[in-house]
Scaffold this motif. Structure first.
Motif, PDB file in Angstrom:
ATOM      1  N   ILE A 138      10.518  -1.736  -8.679  1.00  0.00           N
ATOM      2  CA  ILE A 138       9.269  -1.268  -8.074  1.00  0.00           C
ATOM      3  C   ILE A 138       8.410  -0.653  -9.176  1.00  0.00           C
ATOM      4  O   ILE A 138       8.870   0.174  -9.953  1.00  0.00           O
ATOM      5  CB  ILE A 138       9.540  -0.207  -6.989  1.00  0.00           C
ATOM      6  CG1 ILE A 138      10.393  -0.798  -5.878  1.00  0.00           C
ATOM      7  CG2 ILE A 138       8.217   0.331  -6.440  1.00  0.00           C
ATOM      8  CD1 ILE A 138      10.835   0.207  -4.835  1.00  0.00           C
ATOM      9  N   LEU A 139       7.152  -1.079  -9.234  1.00  0.00           N
ATOM     10  CA  LEU A 139       6.179  -0.575 -10.183  1.00  0.00           C
ATOM     11  C   LEU A 139       5.049   0.111  -9.424  1.00  0.00           C
ATOM     12  O   LEU A 139       4.459  -0.489  -8.521  1.00  0.00           O
ATOM     13  CB  LEU A 139       5.617  -1.742 -11.016  1.00  0.00           C
ATOM     14  CG  LEU A 139       4.410  -1.448 -11.901  1.00  0.00           C
ATOM     15  CD1 LEU A 139       4.826  -0.531 -13.053  1.00  0.00           C
ATOM     16  CD2 LEU A 139       3.810  -2.737 -12.412  1.00  0.00           C
ATOM     17  N   ARG A 140       4.765   1.381  -9.759  1.00  0.00           N
ATOM     18  CA  ARG A 140       3.590   2.066  -9.190  1.00  0.00           C
ATOM     19  C   ARG A 140       2.407   1.793 -10.104  1.00  0.00           C
ATOM     20  O   ARG A 140       2.485   1.994 -11.309  1.00  0.00           O
ATOM     21  CB  ARG A 140       3.849   3.557  -9.118  1.00  0.00           C
ATOM     22  CG  ARG A 140       4.860   3.930  -8.065  1.00  0.00           C
ATOM     23  CD  ARG A 140       5.210   5.394  -8.120  1.00  0.00           C
ATOM     24  NE  ARG A 140       4.065   6.250  -7.821  1.00  0.00           N
ATOM     25  CZ  ARG A 140       4.150   7.569  -7.714  1.00  0.00           C
ATOM     26  NH1 ARG A 140       5.304   8.178  -7.864  1.00  0.00           N
ATOM     27  NH2 ARG A 140       3.074   8.286  -7.435  1.00  0.00           N
ATOM     28  N   THR A 141       1.295   1.338  -9.506  1.00  0.00           N
ATOM     29  CA  THR A 141       0.137   0.991 -10.324  1.00  0.00           C
ATOM     30  C   THR A 141      -1.147   1.093  -9.503  1.00  0.00           C
ATOM     31  O   THR A 141      -1.111   1.195  -8.286  1.00  0.00           O
ATOM     32  CB  THR A 141       0.299  -0.426 -10.910  1.00  0.00           C
ATOM     33  OG1 THR A 141      -0.716  -0.653 -11.888  1.00  0.00           O
ATOM     34  CG2 THR A 141       0.235  -1.495  -9.842  1.00  0.00           C
ATOM     35  N   ASP A 166       0.860  -1.184   0.000  1.00  0.00           N
ATOM     36  CA  ASP A 166       0.000   0.000   0.000  1.00  0.00           C
ATOM     37  C   ASP A 166       0.898   1.236   0.000  1.00  0.00           C
ATOM     38  O   ASP A 166       1.685   1.444   0.921  1.00  0.00           O
ATOM     39  CB  ASP A 166      -0.889  -0.018   1.240  1.00  0.00           C
ATOM     40  CG  ASP A 166      -1.923   1.090   1.240  1.00  0.00           C
ATOM     41  OD1 ASP A 166      -1.609   2.219   0.791  1.00  0.00           O
ATOM     42  OD2 ASP A 166      -3.036   0.834   1.709  1.00  0.00           O
ATOM     43  N   ARG A 167       0.784   2.042  -1.033  1.00  0.00           N
ATOM     44  CA  ARG A 167       1.667   3.205  -1.163  1.00  0.00           C
ATOM     45  C   ARG A 167       1.424   4.226  -0.050  1.00  0.00           C
ATOM     46  O   ARG A 167       2.350   4.893   0.414  1.00  0.00           O
ATOM     47  CB  ARG A 167       1.468   3.857  -2.527  1.00  0.00           C
ATOM     48  CG  ARG A 167       2.429   4.985  -2.797  1.00  0.00           C
ATOM     49  CD  ARG A 167       2.548   5.240  -4.287  1.00  0.00           C
ATOM     50  NE  ARG A 167       3.148   6.513  -4.571  1.00  0.00           N
ATOM     51  CZ  ARG A 167       4.438   6.810  -4.381  1.00  0.00           C
ATOM     52  NH1 ARG A 167       5.248   5.904  -3.904  1.00  0.00           N
ATOM     53  NH2 ARG A 167       4.903   8.007  -4.668  1.00  0.00           N
ATOM     54  N   SER A 206      -6.724   2.100  -4.122  1.00  0.00           N
ATOM     55  CA  SER A 206      -5.756   3.181  -4.296  1.00  0.00           C
ATOM     56  C   SER A 206      -4.419   2.637  -4.808  1.00  0.00           C
ATOM     57  O   SER A 206      -4.213   1.432  -4.904  1.00  0.00           O
ATOM     58  CB  SER A 206      -5.563   3.914  -2.969  1.00  0.00           C
ATOM     59  OG  SER A 206      -5.148   3.008  -1.967  1.00  0.00           O
ATOM     60  N   GLU A 207      -3.515   3.557  -5.093  1.00  0.00           N
ATOM     61  CA  GLU A 207      -2.230   3.195  -5.693  1.00  0.00           C
ATOM     62  C   GLU A 207      -1.423   2.244  -4.803  1.00  0.00           C
ATOM     63  O   GLU A 207      -1.370   2.400  -3.590  1.00  0.00           O
ATOM     64  CB  GLU A 207      -1.417   4.472  -5.938  1.00  0.00           C
ATOM     65  CG  GLU A 207      -0.166   4.234  -6.742  1.00  0.00           C
ATOM     66  CD  GLU A 207       0.553   5.529  -7.080  1.00  0.00           C
ATOM     67  OE1 GLU A 207       1.167   5.576  -8.150  1.00  0.00           O
ATOM     68  OE2 GLU A 207       0.500   6.479  -6.282  1.00  0.00           O
ATOM     69  N   VAL A 208      -0.813   1.257  -5.447  1.00  0.00           N
ATOM     70  CA  VAL A 208       0.061   0.313  -4.757  1.00  0.00           C
ATOM     71  C   VAL A 208       1.420   0.285  -5.446  1.00  0.00           C
ATOM     72  O   VAL A 208       1.552   0.675  -6.613  1.00  0.00           O
ATOM     73  CB  VAL A 208      -0.520  -1.125  -4.720  1.00  0.00           C
ATOM     74  CG1 VAL A 208      -1.830  -1.173  -3.967  1.00  0.00           C
ATOM     75  CG2 VAL A 208      -0.685  -1.691  -6.103  1.00  0.00           C
ATOM     76  N   GLN A 209       2.413  -0.164  -4.711  1.00  0.00           N
ATOM     77  CA  GLN A 209       3.726  -0.424  -5.275  1.00  0.00           C
ATOM     78  C   GLN A 209       3.870  -1.931  -5.382  1.00  0.00           C
ATOM     79  O   GLN A 209       3.644  -2.645  -4.412  1.00  0.00           O
ATOM     80  CB  GLN A 209       4.831   0.130  -4.379  1.00  0.00           C
ATOM     81  CG  GLN A 209       4.830   1.631  -4.288  1.00  0.00           C
ATOM     82  CD  GLN A 209       5.841   2.143  -3.296  1.00  0.00           C
ATOM     83  OE1 GLN A 209       5.895   1.689  -2.168  1.00  0.00           O
ATOM     84  NE2 GLN A 209       6.639   3.100  -3.731  1.00  0.00           N
TER      85      GLN A 209
END
Length: 126
Positions: A120-123, A74-75, A101-104
């Motif tokens: 690491i990918l933000r998505t 969880d970002r 919500s956004e996760v890494q």
């Protein structure tokens, strides 16, 4: 209240433990009666039908499918939402997460061979 009939089953998804009504089947996105985050203590999570999926394909430096440990984080909080190992033959992975919500998504390098950086990918989960 779900009718468990004669049996209810708990399944461990790493950091998440879910109770299932086995009579209703094993669909992880709709069937669990209740899921808990295991982080020193149990914390109830949103109903599984509200969860999203983070998925994709992992490849190595030569673009071949690779088995790697994959973590969804969880970002906003830094909490690990789930972990899995991508398929060695296809590189495919999928992790159910209790947030929209956004996760890494963190891809850990394997222990063998050349040492590479973890990626690491933000998505956004879908």
């Amino acid at each position: 209240m779900a009718n468990l009939g004669a049996i209810g089953v708990g399944v461990d998804f790493g950091a998440v433990f879910c109770l299932y009504d086995v009579a209703a089947g094993w669909n992880i996105t709709t069937n669990p009666i209740r899921c808990y985050e295991i982080n020193g203590a149990y914390r109830a999570l949103p109903k599984r039908e509200n969860w999203r999926i983070v998925s994709g394909i992992v490849t190595d430096a030569t673009s071949n499918p690779a088995a790697r440990e994959v973590r969804a984080i969880d970002r906003a909080t830094g909490a690990i939402l789930g972990t899995t190992t991508s398929d060695a033959g296809t590189g495919a992975y999928a992790i159910a997460v209790p947030v929209a919500s956004e996760v890494q998504v963190v891809f850990l390098d394997n222990a063998a061979g050349d040492v590479e950086n973890d990626l690491i990918l933000r998505t956004l989960p879908v």
